[in-house]
Design a protein around this motif. Structure first.
Motif, PDB file in Angstrom:
ATOM      1  N   CYS A  37      -4.031   5.665  10.197  1.00  0.00           N
ATOM      2  CA  CYS A  37      -3.387   4.801   9.404  1.00  0.00           C
ATOM      3  C   CYS A  37      -2.342   4.318  10.294  1.00  0.00           C
ATOM      4  N   SER A  65       6.037   2.421   4.107  1.00  0.00           N
ATOM      5  CA  SER A  65       4.745   2.520   4.503  1.00  0.00           C
ATOM      6  C   SER A  65       4.480   3.483   5.436  1.00  0.00           C
ATOM      7  N   ALA A  70      -6.172   2.208   0.613  1.00  0.00           N
ATOM      8  CA  ALA A  70      -5.866   2.653   1.927  1.00  0.00           C
ATOM      9  C   ALA A  70      -6.498   3.997   2.104  1.00  0.00           C
ATOM     10  N   LEU A 115      -2.168   2.233  -2.437  1.00  0.00           N
ATOM     11  CA  LEU A 115      -2.161   3.489  -1.764  1.00  0.00           C
ATOM     12  C   LEU A 115      -3.539   4.030  -2.034  1.00  0.00           C
ATOM     13  N   ILE A 122      -1.255  -0.308   6.805  1.00  0.00           N
ATOM     14  CA  ILE A 122      -0.572  -0.133   5.697  1.00  0.00           C
ATOM     15  C   ILE A 122       0.721  -1.027   5.746  1.00  0.00           C
ATOM     16  N   ALA A 139       0.754  -1.122  -0.138  1.00  0.00           N
ATOM     17  CA  ALA A 139       0.124  -0.141  -0.120  1.00  0.00           C
ATOM     18  C   ALA A 139       0.890   1.176   0.075  1.00  0.00           C
TER      19      ALA A 139
END
Length: 260
Positions: free
Chosen positions: A60, A44, A24, A21, A36, A15
């Motif tokens: 995140c 990350s 996410a 990405l 991630i 991700a």
């Protein structure tokens, strides 16, 4: 709100850029806490910092994980659950490409593609399913397959073999765990305009990037490549309660190519 993921925890592999990405970002925007995963923590963390800067809460979390290493996957999934209690959503996005026919393919190339695209998905499915079963609440899994899972593509022997495996693993998990609250689907993108595409063109077609890009884009009946955020929107739907009656499905998102 439709597609609300508030209170849910999601894992997205690969991700750090591209489709992963955007996935996410979409899951975080829908309210999920997104973990991630990418090969290094630097990759990350850069993605996490970018998303968290746009969200009212720190939604995140960054992890370093090598999906080809079973122990790395197991340890990372344990760490995710120590922070989030469980895994509600798993997106198996990490993957690599390969170009060539069966005559051009080598054992080393086949091994490399197999390790990432097949074993990597297998390890994440194995430990993701275990975590989803632990408290009996189930979850939703979406695997990144490909249009190559559905139709023949020229010069993509090794890649097509691996993405065919992703499709059949998806259906296997779907039927094995349908009674246990786990849904498993896959999406099958055509060509999607990501940084990988730009880097590929720059390396292999210097000075002709725009010309070759337009040729690749025109391969789709819609006359363009897909956008990462379009793939992410489909995945968001499949993760949500609105897709509660969907499992074992393979969704083409290819500008009409697989319909020809």
């Amino acid at each position: 709100m439709p597609f609300d993921l508030t209170g849910k925890s999601a894992v997205v592999t690969g991700a750090g850029s591209g489709i992963g990405l955007e996935v996410a970002k979409a899951l975080s925007k829908a309210g999920a806490q997104v973990h991630i995963l990418d090969l290094t923590l630097d990759i990350s963390q850069k993605a996490v910092d970018g998303i968290n800067a746009t969200r009212p809460k720190q939604m995140c979390v960054a992890h370093a994980c090598d999906v080809t290493d079973e122990k790395s996957v197991e340890a990372t999934f344990d760490l995710v659950c120590s922070k989030a209690a469980r895994i509600d959503i798993l997106i198996n996005n990490a993957g690599i490409g390969a170009v060539g026919t069966v005559e051009q393919a080598t054992k080393d190339e086949m091994d490399k593609v197999y390790k990432v695209n097949v074993l990597g998905v297998f390890y994440c499915l194995k430990y993701g399913v275990k975590k989803m079963l632990a408290d009996g609440k189930g979850g939703s899994i979406v695997n990144l397959a490909s249009i190559a899972s559905l139709i023949g593509l020229a010069d993509r022997f090794a890649y097509s073999a691996s993405k065919g495996a992703v499709l059949t693993m998806t259906r296997s998990v779907a039927i094995d765990y349908v009674k246990k609250g786990i849904r498993c689907n896959c999406v099958c993108p055509g060509r999607v305009h990501t940084p990988f595409v730009d880097a590929y063109l720059k390396k292999n077609y210097p000075g002709k990037e725009k010309e070759v890009f337009n040729t690749l884009a025109a391969w789709h009946p819609m006359g363009r490549m897909g956008k990462p955020e379009e793939v992410a929107a489909l995945i968001l739907y499949l993760c949500s309660d609105e897709a509660g009656f969907v499992t074992g499905a393979a969704y083409p998102i290819d500008g009409g190519r697989s319909s020809l």
